[in-house]
Write an enzyme that holds these catalytic residues in place. Structure first.
Site, PDB file in Angstrom:
ATOM      1  N   THR A 176      42.910  34.565  42.843  1.00 40.64           N
ATOM      2  CA  THR A 176      44.308  34.905  43.028  1.00 40.64           C
ATOM      3  C   THR A 176      44.674  33.973  44.068  1.00 40.64           C
ATOM      4  O   THR A 176      44.066  33.794  45.149  1.00 40.64           O
ATOM      5  CB  THR A 176      44.856  36.118  43.185  1.00 40.64           C
ATOM      6  OG1 THR A 176      44.386  36.945  42.133  1.00 40.64           O
ATOM      7  CG2 THR A 176      46.250  36.280  42.706  1.00 40.64           C
ATOM      8  N   GLN A 229      41.166  43.678  42.033  1.00 43.48           N
ATOM      9  CA  GLN A 229      41.384  44.173  40.389  1.00 43.48           C
ATOM     10  C   GLN A 229      42.559  44.641  40.115  1.00 43.48           C
ATOM     11  O   GLN A 229      43.019  45.584  40.362  1.00 43.48           O
ATOM     12  CB  GLN A 229      40.024  45.263  40.722  1.00 43.48           C
ATOM     13  CG  GLN A 229      38.651  44.934  40.575  1.00 43.48           C
ATOM     14  CD  GLN A 229      37.761  46.026  40.485  1.00 43.48           C
ATOM     15  OE1 GLN A 229      37.946  46.899  39.842  1.00 43.48           O
ATOM     16  NE2 GLN A 229      36.644  45.975  41.267  1.00 43.48           N
ATOM     17  N   GLY A 230      43.062  43.636  39.211  1.00 44.80           N
ATOM     18  CA  GLY A 230      44.644  43.936  39.046  1.00 44.80           C
ATOM     19  C   GLY A 230      44.815  44.990  38.285  1.00 44.80           C
ATOM     20  O   GLY A 230      46.240  45.605  38.447  1.00 44.80           O
TER      21      GLY A 230
END
Length: 319
Positions: A176, A229-230
């Protein structure tokens, strides 16, 4: 004029130094430095934090070294679905796009959604059409693809077949980019952008376009952009939780940011974030092997880092 400050990230992960050639590590640091200069030039000229984070994230989206824009991850069908959000901490305005495929810089589309003022998030083809109607740069989906991402997809699908996904490096999986800025009027803003993770199910949405999960800004308190880790970030409303710990419990920035990462479940969840408070103090904690990151202090001193070693860039113009 009040203090100004800026911090950026390009994702966290296992990031073994042997995982990339030395030239790629250097190119990534150069891209982080370019993002800092782009955002800082806005702030130093008296510009808005919102404009600064957009400018910084555009640079990172354009770099093939990061999983956002050009160089984004491929899903299980070999396609790109890009997500981004942006927020300013005064009126708490926000904009996001989800699962877009043709917008060259998704953060610009998120900003256009914010400026439009009608909705907070647009998804899929409708978001692409929205961006095109507003004159944003559009590309064919192949623009986002790099050879490294093709190789990552092949590797992850092979690991899936062999049952060894858990052993994959972070470079094979996800990443990201993001930025947080404090401007001379005391306003905070944050932005985040991603391609998701390699071999993700089509239609999967992570934390990056979710206001309060991967992105949050509140004037007088803090701005936050996350990476990791979304799904865990969404469940914990991580970015918003940082602000709550500071506003309601009185935590300092460093305590609040370290605390939200330590409290993530399940244990071992890979995570990192960048944040600024209202005085321009920087926090960039992570619990993985490394995190692409860079920052500029209110005095104009700039730094970039990928692992433990921090590389000073010197003092940027503050006039």
């Amino acid at each position: 004029m009040k203090p100004i400050a800026l911090v950026v990230h390009g994702g966290c992960g296992v990031m073994s130094p042997e995982g990339l050639p030395a030239a790629d590590w250097e190119e990534a640091r150069q891209a982080l430095a370019a993002a800092l200069r782009a955002g800082w030039s806005v702030l130093a000229a008296g510009g808005r934090a919102l404009d600064a984070v957009e400018a910084a994230v555009v640079v990172l989206e354009d770099s093939p070294q990061f999983n956002a824009g050009h160089g984004a991850a491929l899903n299980a069908e070999g396609e790109h679905e890009l997500d981004s959000s942006i927020m300013e901490g005064g009126a708490r305005l926000a904009g996001a796009v989800i699962g877009v495929r043709r917008i060259r810089n998704p953060v610009r589309a998120a900003r256009a959604v914010l400026d439009g003022g009608q909705v907070v998030a647009l998804a899929g083809p409708a978001a692409d059409r929205f961006a095109e109607a507003r004159g944003l740069a559009m590309v064919e989906p192949g623009y986002f693809t790099t050879e490294r991402r093709r190789e990552n997809l092949v590797a992850m699908q092979a690991r899936g077949a062999a049952g060894t996904v858990a052993a994959a490096s972070e470079a094979e999986k996800h990443g990201t980019v993001g930025a947080v800025a404090l401007d001379g009027d005391g306003h905070l803003a944050a932005a985040t952008s991603t391609g998701g993770y390699t071999n993700k199910p089509p239609g999967r949405v992570g934390d990056s376009p979710i206001v309060g999960a991967g992105t949050y800004a509140l004037d007088g308190v803090c701005g936050v952009s996350g990476t990791g880790q979304g799904e865990a970030f969404i469940r914990h409303a991580l970015a918003h939780d940082v602000a709550c710990r500071m506003a309601y419990r009185g935590d300092a920035l460093e305590t609040a940011t370290a605390g939200v990462i330590a409290d993530l479940t399940p244990p071992g969840t890979g995570a990192g974030l960048i944040a600024l408070d209202a005085a321009g103090r920087v926090a960039a904690p992570f619990n993985t092997g490394g995190m692409f990151r860079g920052w500029v202090t209110p005095q104009g001193d700039a730094y970039v880092a990928t692992h433990a070693e921090v590389f000073p860039l010197g003092r940027l113009d503050t006039a």
